[in-house]
Design an enzyme around this catalytic site. Structure first.
Site, PDB file in Angstrom:
ATOM      1  CG  ASP A 161      -1.860  -1.128   1.297  1.00  0.00           C
ATOM      2  OD1 ASP A 161      -2.185  -1.675   0.225  1.00  0.00           O
ATOM      3  OD2 ASP A 161      -2.297  -1.482   2.408  1.00  0.00           O
TER       4      ASP A 161
HETATM    5  N1  URA Z   1      -1.205  -5.953   3.918  1.00  0.00           N
HETATM    6  C1  URA Z   1      -1.698  -4.703   3.908  1.00  0.00           C
HETATM    7  O1  URA Z   1      -2.725  -4.434   4.499  1.00  0.00           O
HETATM    8  N2  URA Z   1      -1.009  -3.760   3.236  1.00  0.00           N
HETATM    9  C2  URA Z   1       0.150  -3.998   2.587  1.00  0.00           C
HETATM   10  O2  URA Z   1       0.737  -3.082   2.015  1.00  0.00           O
HETATM   11  C3  URA Z   1       0.646  -5.310   2.608  1.00  0.00           C
HETATM   12  C4  URA Z   1      -0.049  -6.274   3.274  1.00  0.00           C
END
Ligand code: URA
Length: 228
Positions: free
Chosen positions: A102
């Protein structure tokens, strides 16, 4: 292939730097100086670049410590991408991020042009383990550990596969998962009534994030380093 492509694929510099070096006589093929950038070579030819033997490398693997604020994509109309942090000497490789983190997640991200490796690393069939360091708004409990071991229901009603939670302090833990569902870690904590406030990937398969890499920095993987 052309000599300048062969050398650029081996990450020795930009195409124009390489062409210049060739013109100046800095390149030999099978012990003969070659000043023509278009000279045809293949992997069997012995090539030197400024006196050093060149090992041809069509695939490249970079380990990045992804910073917050950039997206795991090759291009985007409005947001800065992880690719924009990579030196232009790698431009001709057509790198892509192996999986997504993310925008606010930091830590271990692999960039490569090896599609087969990426498929294997991300395919649900292979269950490659990824470990995240997590900080949360509320306390992390032993019940959370049991729930993650059992599997929890996240968006869309899917149940997660068994995951390992190691509690580090009241509000921090390492979580290892073998899937890569969208926002999985955040949604797993949400399913427990908690909220992730900081997320950092620290392991991907056999690869551990290099502590020497500051956020935004990257380096090629060493020959003995691999996800598998
Ligand atoms: N899980 C999440 O919620 N975000 C990420 O970036 C990776 C795994």
């Amino acid at each position: 292939m052309r000599l300048d492509k062969f050398l650029a694929d081996s990450a020795l510099g930009s195409r124009s730097e390489i062409k210049n070096t060739i013109k100046k006589g800095g390149v030999t093929v099978n012990s003969v100086t070659v000043k023509d950038a278009g000279f045809r070579v293949d992997e069997k030819d012995a090539v030197t670049y400024m006196g050093q033997a060149v090992a041809y490398t069509p695939f490249i693997y970079l380990m990045m410590n992804k910073p917050a604020g950039v997206i795991s994509a090759t291009e985007d109309k409005t947001k800065k991408t992880v690719l924009s942090l990579i030196d232009k000497k790698y431009a001709h490789y057509n790198l892509f991020p192996v999986g997504r983190l993310d925008i606010d997640t930091v830590g271990l991200l692999i960039l490569s042009n090896d599609g087969e490796m990426a498929h294997k690393a991300l395919s649900p069939k292979f269950h490659v383990e990824k470990t995240y360091y997590v900080e949360t708004e509320k306390e992390i409990t032993e019940d959370d550990k049991a729930a993650f071991t059992e599997g929890v229901y996240i968006a869309g009603g899917t149940k997660t596969l068994p995951a390992k939670l190691s509690v580090l302090s009241e509000k921090s833990a390492n979580l290892s998962i073998t899937e890569g569902k969208f926002h999985q870690v955040k949604l797993m904590f949400e399913s427990r009534g908690n909220k992730v406030t900081y997320l950092k990937r620290i392991k991907f398969g056999n690869l551990k994030l290099d502590d020497a890499l500051k956020e935004g920095e990257y380096r090629p993987l060493k020959p003995d380093e691999s996800i598998f």
